[in-house]
Scaffold this active site. Structure first.
Site, PDB file in Angstrom:
ATOM      1  CG  HIS A   7      -1.857   0.892   0.869  1.00  0.00           C
ATOM      2  ND1 HIS A   7      -1.853   2.449   1.312  1.00  0.00           N
ATOM      3  CD2 HIS A   7      -3.400   0.527   0.560  1.00  0.00           C
ATOM      4  CE1 HIS A   7      -3.334   2.730   1.079  1.00  0.00           C
ATOM      5  NE2 HIS A   7      -4.167   1.936   0.747  1.00  0.00           N
ATOM      6  CG  ASP A  28      -8.775  -4.190  -2.890  1.00  0.00           C
ATOM      7  OD1 ASP A  28      -9.968  -4.040  -2.498  1.00  0.00           O
ATOM      8  OD2 ASP A  28      -7.760  -3.443  -3.443  1.00  0.00           O
TER       9      ASP A  28
HETATM   10  N1  CMC Z   1       4.332  -7.361  -4.815  1.00  0.00           N
HETATM   11  C1  CMC Z   1       5.579  -7.290  -4.959  1.00  0.00           C
HETATM   12  N2  CMC Z   1       6.496  -6.442  -5.012  1.00  0.00           N
HETATM   13  C2  CMC Z   1       5.596  -5.209  -4.511  1.00  0.00           C
HETATM   14  C3  CMC Z   1       4.270  -5.089  -4.103  1.00  0.00           C
HETATM   15  C4  CMC Z   1       3.671  -6.237  -4.601  1.00  0.00           C
HETATM   16  N3  CMC Z   1       2.331  -6.410  -4.366  1.00  0.00           N
HETATM   17  N4  CMC Z   1       4.012  -3.902  -3.894  1.00  0.00           N
HETATM   18  C5  CMC Z   1       5.269  -3.106  -4.006  1.00  0.00           C
HETATM   19  N5  CMC Z   1       6.372  -3.809  -4.506  1.00  0.00           N
HETATM   20  C6  CMC Z   1       7.455  -3.742  -4.274  1.00  0.00           C
HETATM   21  C7  CMC Z   1       8.038  -2.818  -5.328  1.00  0.00           C
HETATM   22  O1  CMC Z   1       8.510  -3.671  -6.559  1.00  0.00           O
HETATM   23  C8  CMC Z   1       9.349  -2.118  -5.011  1.00  0.00           C
HETATM   24  O2  CMC Z   1      10.300  -2.742  -4.833  1.00  0.00           O
HETATM   25  P1  CMC Z   1      11.742  -2.231  -5.040  1.00  0.00           P
HETATM   26  O3  CMC Z   1      12.092  -1.156  -3.920  1.00  0.00           O
HETATM   27  O4  CMC Z   1      12.757  -3.341  -5.103  1.00  0.00           O
HETATM   28  O5  CMC Z   1      11.895  -1.572  -6.494  1.00  0.00           O
HETATM   29  C9  CMC Z   1       8.781  -1.716  -3.510  1.00  0.00           C
HETATM   30  O6  CMC Z   1       7.794  -2.763  -3.064  1.00  0.00           O
HETATM   31  C10 CMC Z   1       7.813  -0.390  -3.157  1.00  0.00           C
HETATM   32  O7  CMC Z   1       7.085  -0.337  -4.352  1.00  0.00           O
HETATM   33  P2  CMC Z   1       6.117   0.831  -4.749  1.00  0.00           P
HETATM   34  O8  CMC Z   1       5.775   0.509  -6.302  1.00  0.00           O
HETATM   35  O9  CMC Z   1       7.362   1.974  -4.978  1.00  0.00           O
HETATM   36  O10 CMC Z   1       5.044   1.506  -3.866  1.00  0.00           O
HETATM   37  P3  CMC Z   1       3.749   2.049  -4.273  1.00  0.00           P
HETATM   38  O11 CMC Z   1       3.528   2.880  -2.903  1.00  0.00           O
HETATM   39  O12 CMC Z   1       4.190   3.234  -5.552  1.00  0.00           O
HETATM   40  O13 CMC Z   1       2.872   1.345  -4.771  1.00  0.00           O
HETATM   41  C11 CMC Z   1       0.766  -0.263  -4.602  1.00  0.00           C
HETATM   42  C12 CMC Z   1       1.696   0.932  -3.901  1.00  0.00           C
HETATM   43  C13 CMC Z   1      -0.463  -0.347  -3.886  1.00  0.00           C
HETATM   44  C14 CMC Z   1       0.626   0.386  -6.097  1.00  0.00           C
HETATM   45  C15 CMC Z   1       1.965  -1.471  -4.849  1.00  0.00           C
HETATM   46  O14 CMC Z   1       2.218  -1.963  -3.514  1.00  0.00           O
HETATM   47  C16 CMC Z   1       0.965  -2.492  -5.470  1.00  0.00           C
HETATM   48  O15 CMC Z   1       1.193  -2.339  -6.910  1.00  0.00           O
HETATM   49  N6  CMC Z   1       0.251  -3.545  -4.909  1.00  0.00           N
HETATM   50  C17 CMC Z   1      -0.314  -4.391  -5.760  1.00  0.00           C
HETATM   51  C18 CMC Z   1      -1.754  -3.923  -6.417  1.00  0.00           C
HETATM   52  C19 CMC Z   1      -2.802  -3.763  -5.027  1.00  0.00           C
HETATM   53  O16 CMC Z   1      -2.978  -4.635  -4.140  1.00  0.00           O
HETATM   54  N7  CMC Z   1      -3.467  -2.743  -5.125  1.00  0.00           N
HETATM   55  C20 CMC Z   1      -4.440  -2.368  -4.230  1.00  0.00           C
HETATM   56  C21 CMC Z   1      -4.110  -1.400  -3.193  1.00  0.00           C
HETATM   57  S1  CMC Z   1      -5.298  -1.145  -1.671  1.00  0.00           S
HETATM   58  C22 CMC Z   1      -6.798  -0.385  -2.312  1.00  0.00           C
HETATM   59  C23 CMC Z   1      -6.787   0.740  -2.979  1.00  0.00           C
HETATM   60  O17 CMC Z   1      -5.925   1.671  -2.405  1.00  0.00           O
HETATM   61  O18 CMC Z   1      -7.228   0.748  -4.072  1.00  0.00           O
END
Ligand code: CMC
Length: 438
Positions: free
Chosen positions: A311, A368
């Site tokens: 998140h 989710d």
């Molecule tokens: N699986 C594997 N690796 C992950 C995941 C995941 N679900 N989420 C983040 N990471 C890793 C990412 O690859 C990065 O690694 P590194 O530092 O080595 O490059 C690190 O964790 C930080 O990730 P980020 O993309 O910079 O984090 P963010 O804050 O931009 O993204 C997020 C947040 C929710 C988009 C992301 O965690 C994600 O894509 N999760 C899966 C999709 C999901 O479940 N979304 C629902 C969110 S909750 C409901 C809502 O708010 O709508």
């Protein structure tokens, strides 16, 4: 509202030889911000913050969220307490009006929800215009935008009758959602009933049929109320910020909410609940080897992510996911449903939480991860999951739109950028152009 939180303290920013003094803002829960509103006019610099990781776009008294401690409250009430004690209609009232309703106020609000439940009959023809298999989020977003053409009185003074306008929208979106499901399976529409509560009415419109009357089950009604409450607001997330940004151009409530629905559709946002179940199904159908998926999620060369994990704001457990997991267990138990996807989800959670990759990046299950399993047990098809999220989030969107509308600090939303394209160059007439080498 904001002025009382601006402190005497200041932050100093030194750019080359000049020091700029910037006011500090401390919110009611101690959140600290540097007020940079005058920075560009004073220094010629803007701040750069792609993805708005550090940017506060507004002040708000609706929802408080502490991602480090895993706290979420609406209007000061912890979301866990609201999910335990309230109906969704009560929480919708709380978000839109700012205080929990009295018995009389709730009765009035519920009457409005009943009174506005029908949509104009001409709108029902719209459903026929969509091709078979059209994504329900596309249908929902289009239908909500077109509500303005049938109920134009909203545009006059949107806040004058906000009580009625909020109830009208909350009620009609539920009807549109259920009708789009019935249309998608080619079944006759089931009209809303005055005698049913918000969630019972929705379930009846979804599942009642002339050949098999739907028996309303209180366990399911209660679970649905809780799930919708947990989704009802989440401060400045992508869809809510979209509603505010679109609304900041002084566009009507329906168009702003329609834009929010489109933002929610994305798989990184509300679309994740559908993606989680699709991922769990893929694991189950492939023999249940979830460890392969965890390995893929950790592989930096593979774009795959473990959906339902991580998140932007929570760096500990999402407090909603804990409650949802409990509802999931309770409901499946009470309905005697044995869903193998729940077992896989629990195994993934257990393994991931002990894995260095997830620990180091503070990746925990989010809201989710379990919500889709609840929807499956209720009988809601996978492609309707994000529509369910939209139903829940609607009171939050409305309350933010309303707050934005009366905010004395309101400005049309218009971020700046750092331009990195070609410098000014002379125009070349078409017959003199040499192609890419230019
Ligand atoms: N699986 C594997 N690796 C992950 C995941 C995941 N679900 N989420 C983040 N990471 C890793 C990412 O690859 C990065 O690694 P590194 O530092 O080595 O490059 C690190 O964790 C930080 O990730 P980020 O993309 O910079 O984090 P963010 O804050 O931009 O993204 C997020 C947040 C929710 C988009 C992301 O965690 C994600 O894509 N999760 C899966 C999709 C999901 O479940 N979304 C629902 C969110 S909750 C409901 C809502 O708010 O709508």
């Amino acid at each position: 509202m904001l002025d009382q939180y601006i402190q005497d303290k200041i932050a100093e920013l030194k750019i080359e030889d000049t020091v700029y003094k910037l006011p500090i803002i401390i919110g009611s829960e101690g959140e600290r911000a540097i007020d940079i509103r005058a920075l560009r006019s004073q220094s010629g610099h803007i701040t750069f913050d792609s993805g708005f990781m550090n940017t506060g776009s507004c002040s708000s008294d609706i929802t408080f969220l502490d991602g480090e401690k895993g706290i979420l409250s609406y209007r000061g009430y912890p979301v866990e307490d609201l999910a335990k004690h309230c109906t969704f209609a009560e929480v919708a009232y709380l978000l839109v009006h700012g205080s929990l309703p009295t018995i009389e106020e709730l009765k009035h609000f519920s009457e409005l929800l009943g009174r506005f439940a029908l949509i104009h009959e001409d709108m029902i023809h719209f459903f026929d215009g969509f091709p078979a298999g059209a994504p329900p989020m596309a249908i929902l977003s289009s239908m909500v935008n077109s509500l303005m053409t049938f109920y134009p009185e909203m545009t006059e003074n949107p806040l004058e009758n906000i009580d009625e306008n909020a109830a009208r929208l909350i009620s009609k979106v539920r009807t549109i959602a259920a009708f789009s499901f019935k249309k998608s399976i080619g079944h006759p529409l089931v009209y809303p009933r005055h005698d049913l509560s918000y969630c019972a009415n929705f379930l009846n419109m979804m599942f009642d049929s002339p050949v098999k009357p739907y028996e309303i089950n209180n366990i399911v009604v209660k679970a649905l109320n809780k799930v919708l409450i947990l989704h009802a607001d989440h401060e400045q997330n992508c869809s809510t910020s979209t509603v505010r940004l679109v609304g900041s151009a002084r566009v009507n409530l329906y168009a702003s909410i329609s834009a929010g629905i489109s933002a929610l559709w994305g798989p990184l946002h509300g679309g994740a609940n559908q993606a989680v179940v699709e991922m769990l199904e893929e694991i189950y159908n492939g023999g249940g080897d979830y460890k392969k998926f965890i390995a893929r999620a950790k592989d930096s060369d593979d774009p795959f992510r473990l959906v339902g994990f991580g998140h932007r704001v929570y760096k500990t457990y999402d407090p909603r996911s804990q409650v949802i997991k409990g509802i999931c267990d309770e409901m499946l138990d009470a309905l005697k449903v044995n869903d193998p996807l729940l077992d896989i989800a629990k195994e993934i959670e257990e393994v991931a939480l002990k894995d260095g990759y997830f620990i180091d990046r503070h990746l925990y299950p989010n809201v989710d991860f379990y919500s889709g399993i609840i929807y499956r047990a209720i009988g809601i098809p996978t492609n309707m999951f994000t529509v369910m999220f939209a139903l829940g989030r609607l009171p939050g969107w409305i309350s933010h739109w309303k707050e934005m509308w009366v905010d004395p600090n309101w400005r049309i939303g218009r971020p700046r950028q750092v331009y990195v394209g070609p410098k000014r160059r002379p125009f070349v007439p078409i017959h003199e152009r040499k192609g890419d080498e230019e």
